[in-house]
Write an enzyme that holds these catalytic residues in place. Structure first.
Site, PDB file in Angstrom:
ATOM      1  N   HIS A  43       1.085  -1.402  -0.418  1.00 46.71           N
ATOM      2  CA  HIS A  43       0.339  -0.285   0.046  1.00 46.71           C
ATOM      3  C   HIS A  43       1.118   1.382  -0.045  1.00 46.71           C
ATOM      4  CE1 HIS A  43      -3.608   2.389   1.613  1.00 46.71           C
ATOM      5  NE2 HIS A  43      -3.753   3.125   0.899  1.00 46.71           N
ATOM      6  N   GLU A  70      -2.497  -1.593  -2.980  1.00 44.03           N
ATOM      7  CA  GLU A  70      -3.377  -1.431  -2.577  1.00 44.03           C
ATOM      8  C   GLU A  70      -3.513   0.548  -2.092  1.00 44.03           C
ATOM      9  OE1 GLU A  70      -5.404  -3.989   0.964  1.00 44.03           O
ATOM     10  OE2 GLU A  70      -3.817  -2.699   1.592  1.00 44.03           O
ATOM     11  N   HIS A 190      -7.884  -6.698   7.199  1.00 42.43           N
ATOM     12  CA  HIS A 190      -7.914  -5.257   8.224  1.00 42.43           C
ATOM     13  C   HIS A 190      -8.136  -5.450   9.511  1.00 42.43           C
ATOM     14  CE1 HIS A 190      -7.427  -1.368   8.876  1.00 42.43           C
ATOM     15  NE2 HIS A 190      -7.822  -1.501   9.982  1.00 42.43           N
TER      16      HIS A 190
END
Length: 237
Positions: A43, A70, A190
């Site tokens: 990310h 991401e 998450h």
């Protein structure tokens, strides 16, 4: 079998703390794959506080499983992913300065924007996934954008799991069924961990992939990376 993608952002955070190349991010990514990971997730953020743009370019030819990038689809992010062409791009609604992802997209309010991004990814042959809460309306709008998958934001599940696992997982099971009915693949991520992943996997149908970074790297401090990946993979059998 649900695939495990290992997010290596925290490895980059540790490396960056000293300004040298220890740990070696590229070696860790290769080791994750050799230990059984089904994919590598990164990310990159605008401030490059962990994954750098240069890391993304360096990883692309080395990742032999599935590369998932991401990020918020800013012009700079889109330039990066369209050059690198990972197997999957996961669109997250992060503002530039946030510490970590903290919400899913309002896909109805951002429908036109997300549709245009998905179209660009589709033209490049890149699978798209939209980060959403376990909400039927958000999932339906994500499907209308033409996205290939949704990624269910699982913090609420992780928070509620210790007190009431059945109630915690119920909206995610329902969301996954809804996504499947719209022709979407289902990812999740998450705060998934060794404590809550097996139950989530057993109770959420149609789950294609989980992306796990923080908890996995924390566990690896005690268990070692190879044993940690083995245990996470066992949760997904």
């Amino acid at each position: 079998m649900t695939r495990l993608s290992v997010n290596i952002n925290k490895i980059a955070t540790l490396r960056n703390a000293r300004g040298e190349n220890n740990p070696d991010l590229l070696k860790v990514a290769a080791d994750c794959e050799s230990f059984g990971a089904d994919g590598i997730t990164v990310h990159p953020r605008p401030d490059e506080r962990h994954i750098r743009r240069s890391d993304v370019y360096s990883l692309r030819p080395l990742v032999r499983t599935e590369f998932n990038i991401e990020g918020y689809p800013s012009p700079e992010f889109m330039e990066l992913v369209l050059q690198v062409k990972p197997e999957q791009v996961t669109l997250v609604p992060d503002a530039p300065g946030v510490l970590t992802s903290s919400a899913g997209w309002d896909t109805e309010a951002n429908f036109d924007f997300l549709s245009s991004i998905v179209d660009r990814l589709k033209e490049a042959g890149i699978r798209s996934s939209i980060f959403v809460a376990p909400d039927a309306a958000a999932i339906a709008a994500a499907a209308r954008t033409g996205a290939d998958r949704v990624e269910l934001y699982t913090k609420a599940y992780a928070d509620q799991f210790p007190a009431d696992p059945a109630s915690a997982v119920k909206p995610y099971a329902e969301a996954s069924v809804a996504a499947h009915s719209h022709g979407l693949g289902v990812n999740a991520g998450h705060d998934l961990s060794l404590e809550n992943l097996e139950y989530f996997h057993r109770n959420v149908p149609y789950l294609n992939e989980v992306s796990i970074g923080h908890a996995l790297i924390c566990d690896a401090l005690y268990l070692g990376l190879e044993e940690t990946i083995r245990r996470y993979k066992n949760c997904l059998k």
